[in-house]
Design a protein around this motif. Structure first.
Motif, PDB file in Angstrom:
ATOM      1  N   THR A  20      29.396  22.320  40.859  1.00 54.67           N
ATOM      2  CA  THR A  20      29.620  23.743  41.145  1.00 54.67           C
ATOM      3  C   THR A  20      28.978  24.616  40.068  1.00 54.67           C
ATOM      4  O   THR A  20      28.487  25.708  40.361  1.00 54.67           O
ATOM      5  N   HIS A  24      26.371  27.486  41.012  1.00 49.73           N
ATOM      6  CA  HIS A  24      26.887  28.784  40.597  1.00 49.73           C
ATOM      7  C   HIS A  24      25.914  29.469  39.642  1.00 49.73           C
ATOM      8  O   HIS A  24      25.759  30.694  39.676  1.00 49.73           O
ATOM      9  N   ASN A  92      35.300  29.020  40.047  1.00 50.39           N
ATOM     10  CA  ASN A  92      33.869  28.993  40.349  1.00 50.39           C
ATOM     11  C   ASN A  92      33.603  29.263  41.825  1.00 50.39           C
ATOM     12  O   ASN A  92      32.713  30.038  42.193  1.00 50.39           O
ATOM     13  N   TRP A  96      31.788  32.563  43.385  1.00 46.35           N
ATOM     14  CA  TRP A  96      30.579  32.309  44.177  1.00 46.35           C
ATOM     15  C   TRP A  96      30.700  32.971  45.542  1.00 46.35           C
ATOM     16  O   TRP A  96      29.760  33.598  46.037  1.00 46.35           O
ATOM     17  N   TYR A  97      31.872  32.871  46.153  1.00 43.36           N
ATOM     18  CA  TYR A  97      32.081  33.438  47.487  1.00 43.36           C
ATOM     19  C   TYR A  97      31.860  34.948  47.499  1.00 43.36           C
ATOM     20  O   TYR A  97      31.246  35.488  48.422  1.00 43.36           O
ATOM     21  N   SER A 104      30.886  29.989  34.463  1.00 38.47           N
ATOM     22  CA  SER A 104      31.440  28.661  34.724  1.00 38.47           C
ATOM     23  C   SER A 104      32.018  28.066  33.439  1.00 38.47           C
ATOM     24  O   SER A 104      33.044  27.386  33.462  1.00 38.47           O
ATOM     25  N   GLY A 235      22.649  28.748  44.457  1.00 41.40           N
ATOM     26  CA  GLY A 235      23.782  29.638  44.719  1.00 41.40           C
ATOM     27  C   GLY A 235      23.259  30.984  45.174  1.00 41.40           C
ATOM     28  O   GLY A 235      23.212  31.956  44.407  1.00 41.40           O
ATOM     29  N   ARG A 237      24.235  33.455  46.962  1.00 37.78           N
ATOM     30  CA  ARG A 237      25.047  34.670  46.877  1.00 37.78           C
ATOM     31  C   ARG A 237      24.900  35.324  45.501  1.00 37.78           C
ATOM     32  O   ARG A 237      24.760  36.546  45.381  1.00 37.78           O
ATOM     33  N   ILE A 238      24.961  34.510  44.464  1.00 36.32           N
ATOM     34  CA  ILE A 238      24.868  35.046  43.108  1.00 36.32           C
ATOM     35  C   ILE A 238      23.418  35.377  42.759  1.00 36.32           C
ATOM     36  O   ILE A 238      23.148  36.353  42.052  1.00 36.32           O
ATOM     37  N   SER A 352      32.958  31.400  53.762  1.00 40.02           N
ATOM     38  CA  SER A 352      31.587  31.775  53.409  1.00 40.02           C
ATOM     39  C   SER A 352      30.635  31.635  54.591  1.00 40.02           C
ATOM     40  O   SER A 352      29.613  32.322  54.666  1.00 40.02           O
TER      41      SER A 352
END
Length: 379
Positions: A20, A24, A92, A96-97, A104, A235, A237-238, A352
């Motif tokens: 993760t 992340h 985490n 992330w969502y 992290s 990741g 989204r980030i 998600s």
């Protein structure tokens, strides 16, 4: 529960956290390169994954800080470490969502501190070391990276004044590939070591290693592999938040942000400071944004990130404390924590899927109106 089974569960959970950590924090190294068009998304995460793996072999100083600097290895137990990891993983996944680039590393620290404190008392936590090796670097590192990023950007634009923008962009895009690679290498050097330190701490607490030992080779290999696999997934989204949501970067700014971040991370790794690569890279991006021609930083996004940074350690500590206390009660507690943790993780993943974010979301701005935007595929 049999000691060998418990240790196996803790090691697997630590590697799950490392995984993760990888997806992340992919954005830390590659968000600016993707957003400026220096690298295509899939090529960026593949390059980052390989360099994260290589970086894991460069140093073990941070791993020693984790295994012997934060909590008292003579008091901690594998079950409590398992609870701390559960707190870190859930934080985490949650951040992330919502697309927030939180730390992290600090999630891991918070989880371990909370689990150890509630189970064994305040004397099981080395507060002086935490302040020296974690909290002070957490405050100083993003400020330093931001200042370096600002100065580097300011100088770059003045050196290239009068040069056609096309040539400047082309040249710095090549430079971004090198600087992004350096950040990925630095990330593997700093962040993979944190999981190495947790696994080493587990082995020390179970009596399989003597206090003060460094991570065995198999720990280094497995931690490096786990973070590399997570990094390859990306990741998105980030990455979207750092690449587009915080500020719109041009190629010279992206190069300055990444170079400043890599310098700070590699220096801190050499000194054994377990800082947050997220904080450093975000600071570098803000500094580069302020040093550019438009000086356009979306402070509302920056404030959301700052709130997440402040909440990370205490939030992960609370979850880690609850999970650690439950896990320390015996086999039933460990199984209960595992079941609840898996259920929450699956729930976040299913949520998600309702609003998927893939590579195309990060690079939409790169396509001209004449070109159809590629279908948005979920990573």
């Amino acid at each position: 529960m049999d000691a060998a089974v418990l240790i196996t569960i803790v090691v697997m959970t630590a590697l799950a956290f490392d995984f993760t950590n990888g997806f992340h924090d992919t954005a830390n190294a590659m968000a600016t390169s993707i957003a400026t068009g220096a690298l295509r998304p899939r090529a960026a995460v593949a390059l980052s994954a390989v360099l994260n793996l290589l970086g894991a072999f460069l140093s073990v100083e941070v791993a020693k800080t984790i295994s012997g600097g934060i909590v008292d290895e003579s008091q901690i137990s594998p079950a409590v470490i398992f609870g701390g990891l559960a707190g870190a993983i859930l934080w985490n996944l949650l951040t992330w969502y919502v697309g927030l680039p939180s730390s992290s590393s600090h999630a891991l620290f918070g989880g371990l501190i909370g689990a150890a404190w509630i189970s064994f008392g305040a004397d099981s936590v080395h507060l002086t070391k935490i302040v020296e090796k974690i909290l002070l670097p957490a405050l100083a590192a993003p400020l330093i990276a931001g200042l370096v990023g600002f100065i580097a950007t300011w100088i770059t634009y003045r050196i290239t004044r009068g040069v056609p923008d096309r040539l400047v962009t082309k040249g710095f895009r090549f430079g971004q590939i090198a600087s992004a690679s350096l950040v990925s290498l630095a990330h593997g050097t700093n962040d993979a070591q944190k999981t190495m330190g947790v696994i080493t701490l587990t082995l020390i607490s179970a009596g399989h290693l003597s206090p003060g030992s460094g991570p065995p080779v198999w720990v280094i290999v497995s931690a490096g592999t786990a973070i590399a696999l997570g990094t390859y997934l990306g990741g998105w989204r980030i990455t979207h938040t750092l690449g587009k949501g915080l500020t719109k970067l041009e190629a010279p700014q992206g190069f300055a942000a990444q170079t400043s971040a890599a310098t700070v991370i590699l220096t801190s790794s050499h000194l054994g400071f377990a800082l947050s690569t997220t904080h450093v890279c975000s600071g570098g991006i803000i500094g580069a944004g302020l040093g550019g021609r438009e000086r356009d930083v979306r402070w509302s996004v920056a404030r959301r990130m700052a709130v997440a940074w402040v909440l990370t350690v205490p939030a992960a500590a609370v979850v880690g404390a609850i999970a650690g206390k439950a896990a320390s009660l015996g086999t039933g507690g460990v199984i209960g924590v595992a079941v609840v943790g898996i259920a929450v993780a699956v729930g976040i993943y299913l949520a998600s899927r309702r609003t998927p974010v893939g590579p195309a979301h990060v690079v939409d701005e790169l396509y001209t109106p004449a070109e159809p935007t590629p279908a948005r595929k979920v990573a």
